[in-house]
Design a protein around this motif. Structure first.
Motif, PDB file in Angstrom:
ATOM      1  N   ALA A  47       0.840  -1.204   0.000  1.00  0.00           N
ATOM      2  CA  ALA A  47       0.000   0.000   0.000  1.00  0.00           C
ATOM      3  C   ALA A  47       0.874   1.252   0.000  1.00  0.00           C
ATOM      4  CB  ALA A  47      -0.931  -0.005   1.214  1.00  0.00           C
ATOM      5  N   PHE A  48       1.941   1.238   0.782  1.00  0.00           N
ATOM      6  CA  PHE A  48       2.864   2.367   0.839  1.00  0.00           C
ATOM      7  C   PHE A  48       3.552   2.572  -0.509  1.00  0.00           C
ATOM      8  CE2 PHE A  48       7.061   4.137   2.399  1.00  0.00           C
ATOM      9  CZ  PHE A  48       6.569   5.399   2.672  1.00  0.00           C
ATOM     10  N   ILE A  49       4.009   1.493  -1.116  1.00  0.00           N
ATOM     11  CA  ILE A  49       4.659   1.571  -2.429  1.00  0.00           C
ATOM     12  C   ILE A  49       3.694   2.169  -3.447  1.00  0.00           C
ATOM     13  CG2 ILE A  49       5.574   0.184  -4.340  1.00  0.00           C
ATOM     14  CD1 ILE A  49       6.634  -1.778  -2.124  1.00  0.00           C
ATOM     15  N   GLN A  50       2.459   1.698  -3.443  1.00  0.00           N
ATOM     16  CA  GLN A  50       1.451   2.213  -4.363  1.00  0.00           C
ATOM     17  C   GLN A  50       1.228   3.714  -4.152  1.00  0.00           C
ATOM     18  OE1 GLN A  50      -1.121   0.227  -6.593  1.00  0.00           O
ATOM     19  NE2 GLN A  50       0.974  -0.492  -6.806  1.00  0.00           N
ATOM     20  N   ASP A  51       1.141   4.129  -2.904  1.00  0.00           N
ATOM     21  CA  ASP A  51       0.964   5.557  -2.602  1.00  0.00           C
ATOM     22  C   ASP A  51       2.121   6.384  -3.154  1.00  0.00           C
ATOM     23  OD1 ASP A  51      -1.438   5.172  -1.297  1.00  0.00           O
ATOM     24  OD2 ASP A  51      -0.577   5.296   0.721  1.00  0.00           O
ATOM     25  N   LEU A  52       3.331   5.899  -2.957  1.00  0.00           N
ATOM     26  CA  LEU A  52       4.506   6.647  -3.420  1.00  0.00           C
ATOM     27  C   LEU A  52       4.567   6.709  -4.939  1.00  0.00           C
ATOM     28  CD1 LEU A  52       7.190   5.493  -0.835  1.00  0.00           C
ATOM     29  CD2 LEU A  52       5.902   7.630  -0.882  1.00  0.00           C
ATOM     30  N   TYR A  53       4.185   5.619  -5.609  1.00  0.00           N
ATOM     31  CA  TYR A  53       4.118   5.663  -7.074  1.00  0.00           C
ATOM     32  C   TYR A  53       3.075   6.685  -7.526  1.00  0.00           C
ATOM     33  CZ  TYR A  53       7.161   1.774  -8.466  1.00  0.00           C
ATOM     34  OH  TYR A  53       8.244   0.977  -8.719  1.00  0.00           O
ATOM     35  N   ARG A  54       1.902   6.666  -6.902  1.00  0.00           N
ATOM     36  CA  ARG A  54       0.856   7.631  -7.272  1.00  0.00           C
ATOM     37  C   ARG A  54       1.306   9.061  -7.007  1.00  0.00           C
ATOM     38  NH1 ARG A  54      -2.637   3.456  -5.531  1.00  0.00           N
ATOM     39  NH2 ARG A  54      -2.607   4.195  -3.393  1.00  0.00           N
ATOM     40  N   ALA A  55       2.187   9.239  -6.035  1.00  0.00           N
ATOM     41  CA  ALA A  55       2.701  10.575  -5.717  1.00  0.00           C
ATOM     42  C   ALA A  55       3.760  11.021  -6.716  1.00  0.00           C
ATOM     43  CB  ALA A  55       3.286  10.589  -4.303  1.00  0.00           C
ATOM     44  N   GLY A  56       4.164  10.118  -7.612  1.00  0.00           N
ATOM     45  CA  GLY A  56       5.114  10.490  -8.653  1.00  0.00           C
ATOM     46  C   GLY A  56       6.558  10.139  -8.367  1.00  0.00           C
ATOM     47  N   LEU A  57       6.808   9.378  -7.318  1.00  0.00           N
ATOM     48  CA  LEU A  57       8.190   9.008  -7.013  1.00  0.00           C
ATOM     49  C   LEU A  57       8.614   7.806  -7.848  1.00  0.00           C
ATOM     50  CD1 LEU A  57       8.204   9.326  -3.127  1.00  0.00           C
ATOM     51  CD2 LEU A  57       9.109  10.934  -4.786  1.00  0.00           C
ATOM     52  N   PRO A  58       9.823   7.834  -8.385  1.00  0.00           N
ATOM     53  CA  PRO A  58      10.324   6.690  -9.150  1.00  0.00           C
ATOM     54  C   PRO A  58      10.823   5.582  -8.211  1.00  0.00           C
ATOM     55  CG  PRO A  58      11.942   8.459  -9.151  1.00  0.00           C
ATOM     56  CD  PRO A  58      10.728   8.987  -8.448  1.00  0.00           C
ATOM     57  N   GLY A  76      20.062   4.940   6.585  1.00  0.00           N
ATOM     58  CA  GLY A  76      20.309   5.807   5.446  1.00  0.00           C
ATOM     59  C   GLY A  76      20.109   7.271   5.790  1.00  0.00           C
ATOM     60  N   ASP A  77      20.251   8.109   4.786  1.00  0.00           N
ATOM     61  CA  ASP A  77      20.131   9.558   4.939  1.00  0.00           C
ATOM     62  C   ASP A  77      18.681   9.974   4.697  1.00  0.00           C
ATOM     63  OD1 ASP A  77      20.399  12.271   5.047  1.00  0.00           O
ATOM     64  OD2 ASP A  77      21.928  12.409   3.490  1.00  0.00           O
ATOM     65  N   CYS A  78      17.882   9.867   5.741  1.00  0.00           N
ATOM     66  CA  CYS A  78      16.454  10.151   5.608  1.00  0.00           C
ATOM     67  C   CYS A  78      16.184  11.621   5.318  1.00  0.00           C
ATOM     68  CB  CYS A  78      15.704   9.687   6.848  1.00  0.00           C
ATOM     69  SG  CYS A  78      15.778   7.891   7.057  1.00  0.00           S
ATOM     70  N   ALA A  79      17.012  12.518   5.827  1.00  0.00           N
ATOM     71  CA  ALA A  79      16.816  13.947   5.555  1.00  0.00           C
ATOM     72  C   ALA A  79      16.969  14.231   4.058  1.00  0.00           C
ATOM     73  CB  ALA A  79      17.804  14.780   6.362  1.00  0.00           C
ATOM     74  N   ALA A  80      17.934  13.579   3.415  1.00  0.00           N
ATOM     75  CA  ALA A  80      18.124  13.758   1.973  1.00  0.00           C
ATOM     76  C   ALA A  80      16.931  13.201   1.202  1.00  0.00           C
ATOM     77  CB  ALA A  80      19.410  13.071   1.518  1.00  0.00           C
ATOM     78  N   LEU A  81      16.350  12.131   1.700  1.00  0.00           N
ATOM     79  CA  LEU A  81      15.195  11.553   1.025  1.00  0.00           C
ATOM     80  C   LEU A  81      13.964  12.442   1.164  1.00  0.00           C
ATOM     81  CD1 LEU A  81      15.782   7.865   2.026  1.00  0.00           C
ATOM     82  CD2 LEU A  81      16.105   8.899  -0.216  1.00  0.00           C
ATOM     83  N   VAL A  82      13.801  13.044   2.311  1.00  0.00           N
ATOM     84  CA  VAL A  82      12.697  13.987   2.490  1.00  0.00           C
ATOM     85  C   VAL A  82      12.887  15.168   1.538  1.00  0.00           C
ATOM     86  CG1 VAL A  82      11.629  15.608   4.105  1.00  0.00           C
ATOM     87  CG2 VAL A  82      12.186  13.287   4.857  1.00  0.00           C
ATOM     88  N   ALA A  83      14.108  15.624   1.398  1.00  0.00           N
ATOM     89  CA  ALA A  83      14.391  16.720   0.471  1.00  0.00           C
ATOM     90  C   ALA A  83      14.071  16.305  -0.962  1.00  0.00           C
ATOM     91  CB  ALA A  83      15.855  17.144   0.592  1.00  0.00           C
ATOM     92  N   ARG A  84      14.390  15.068  -1.328  1.00  0.00           N
ATOM     93  CA  ARG A  84      14.088  14.567  -2.675  1.00  0.00           C
ATOM     94  C   ARG A  84      12.574  14.484  -2.894  1.00  0.00           C
ATOM     95  NH1 ARG A  84      13.597  14.180  -7.626  1.00  0.00           N
ATOM     96  NH2 ARG A  84      13.872  12.199  -8.674  1.00  0.00           N
ATOM     97  N   ALA A  85      11.847  14.028  -1.880  1.00  0.00           N
ATOM     98  CA  ALA A  85      10.386  13.958  -1.980  1.00  0.00           C
ATOM     99  C   ALA A  85       9.804  15.361  -2.143  1.00  0.00           C
ATOM    100  CB  ALA A  85       9.805  13.267  -0.764  1.00  0.00           C
ATOM    101  N   ARG A  86      10.359  16.325  -1.427  1.00  0.00           N
ATOM    102  CA  ARG A  86       9.903  17.714  -1.582  1.00  0.00           C
ATOM    103  C   ARG A  86      10.193  18.235  -2.989  1.00  0.00           C
ATOM    104  NH1 ARG A  86      11.895  19.035   4.300  1.00  0.00           N
ATOM    105  NH2 ARG A  86       9.911  18.815   5.393  1.00  0.00           N
ATOM    106  N   GLN A  87      11.322  17.843  -3.531  1.00  0.00           N
ATOM    107  CA  GLN A  87      11.675  18.255  -4.886  1.00  0.00           C
ATOM    108  C   GLN A  87      10.659  17.703  -5.890  1.00  0.00           C
ATOM    109  OE1 GLN A  87      15.300  16.511  -6.394  1.00  0.00           O
ATOM    110  NE2 GLN A  87      15.646  18.207  -7.800  1.00  0.00           N
ATOM    111  N   VAL A  88      10.280  16.441  -5.742  1.00  0.00           N
ATOM    112  CA  VAL A  88       9.277  15.847  -6.624  1.00  0.00           C
ATOM    113  C   VAL A  88       7.948  16.579  -6.457  1.00  0.00           C
ATOM    114  CG1 VAL A  88       7.923  13.755  -7.086  1.00  0.00           C
ATOM    115  CG2 VAL A  88      10.394  13.588  -6.740  1.00  0.00           C
ATOM    116  N   ARG A  89       7.570  16.884  -5.209  1.00  0.00           N
ATOM    117  CA  ARG A  89       6.343  17.629  -4.945  1.00  0.00           C
ATOM    118  C   ARG A  89       6.368  18.983  -5.649  1.00  0.00           C
ATOM    119  NH1 ARG A  89       6.205  20.204   0.577  1.00  0.00           N
ATOM    120  NH2 ARG A  89       7.721  21.414  -0.581  1.00  0.00           N
ATOM    121  N   ASP A  90       7.498  19.680  -5.564  1.00  0.00           N
ATOM    122  CA  ASP A  90       7.620  20.993  -6.183  1.00  0.00           C
ATOM    123  C   ASP A  90       7.548  20.894  -7.708  1.00  0.00           C
ATOM    124  OD1 ASP A  90       7.833  21.978  -3.625  1.00  0.00           O
ATOM    125  OD2 ASP A  90      10.012  22.296  -3.719  1.00  0.00           O
TER     126      ASP A  90
END
Length: 127
Positions: A47-58, A76-90
């Motif tokens: 369900a989480f994977i599906q949500d992230l795909y629908r959100a546009g994350l590769p 891992g570097d979770c702060a960098a991943l949050v930044a990447r998710a924000r970039q996709v959102r933007d």
């Protein structure tokens, strides 16, 4: 649970589940007969994977996000991943703005409020 059971529980095809596994997004154990075996957490994982795909994350970003989203200690570097998710959102927000502007332009042409640049200023004729 086996792959067919997971597919039924999540509404995701077995083909997609195999793809998730190939991409390193979903883990399974192999039985001696070669069948995949998934634990109960796999339902939430899919369900989480599906949500992230629908959100546009590769897939490559999702693969890195998953360790930061589990109930265990994040790795891992979770702060960098949050930044990447924000970039996709933007990027999605920018695409939405571009689409809205295109729609407004078409509405102006369709309503007659705008005339294509370079055309004669004679009264408009129906096509």
């Amino acid at each position: 649970m086996r792959i067919g059971e997971l597919a039924k529980a999540t509404g995701v095809s077995t083909r997609a589940l195999r793809y998730y596994e190939e991409q390193g997004l979903l883990l399974s154990e192999r039985r001696t007969n070669g069948y995949r075996e998934y634990d109960e957490q796999a339902i939430r994982q899919v369900a989480f994977i599906q949500d992230l795909y629908r959100a546009g994350l590769p897939s490559e970003v999702i693969r890195e996000v998953i360790p930061c989203a589990g109930s265990k200690q994040p790795t891992g570097d979770c702060a960098a991943l949050v930044a990447r998710a924000r970039q996709v959102r933007d990027q999605l927000a920018q695409q939405e703005q571009q689409l809205a502007e295109r729609r407004r332009m078409l509405e102006r042409y369709l309503s007659g409020a705008a005339v294509p640049t370079g055309l004669a200023t004679s009264p408009s004729q129906d096509c």
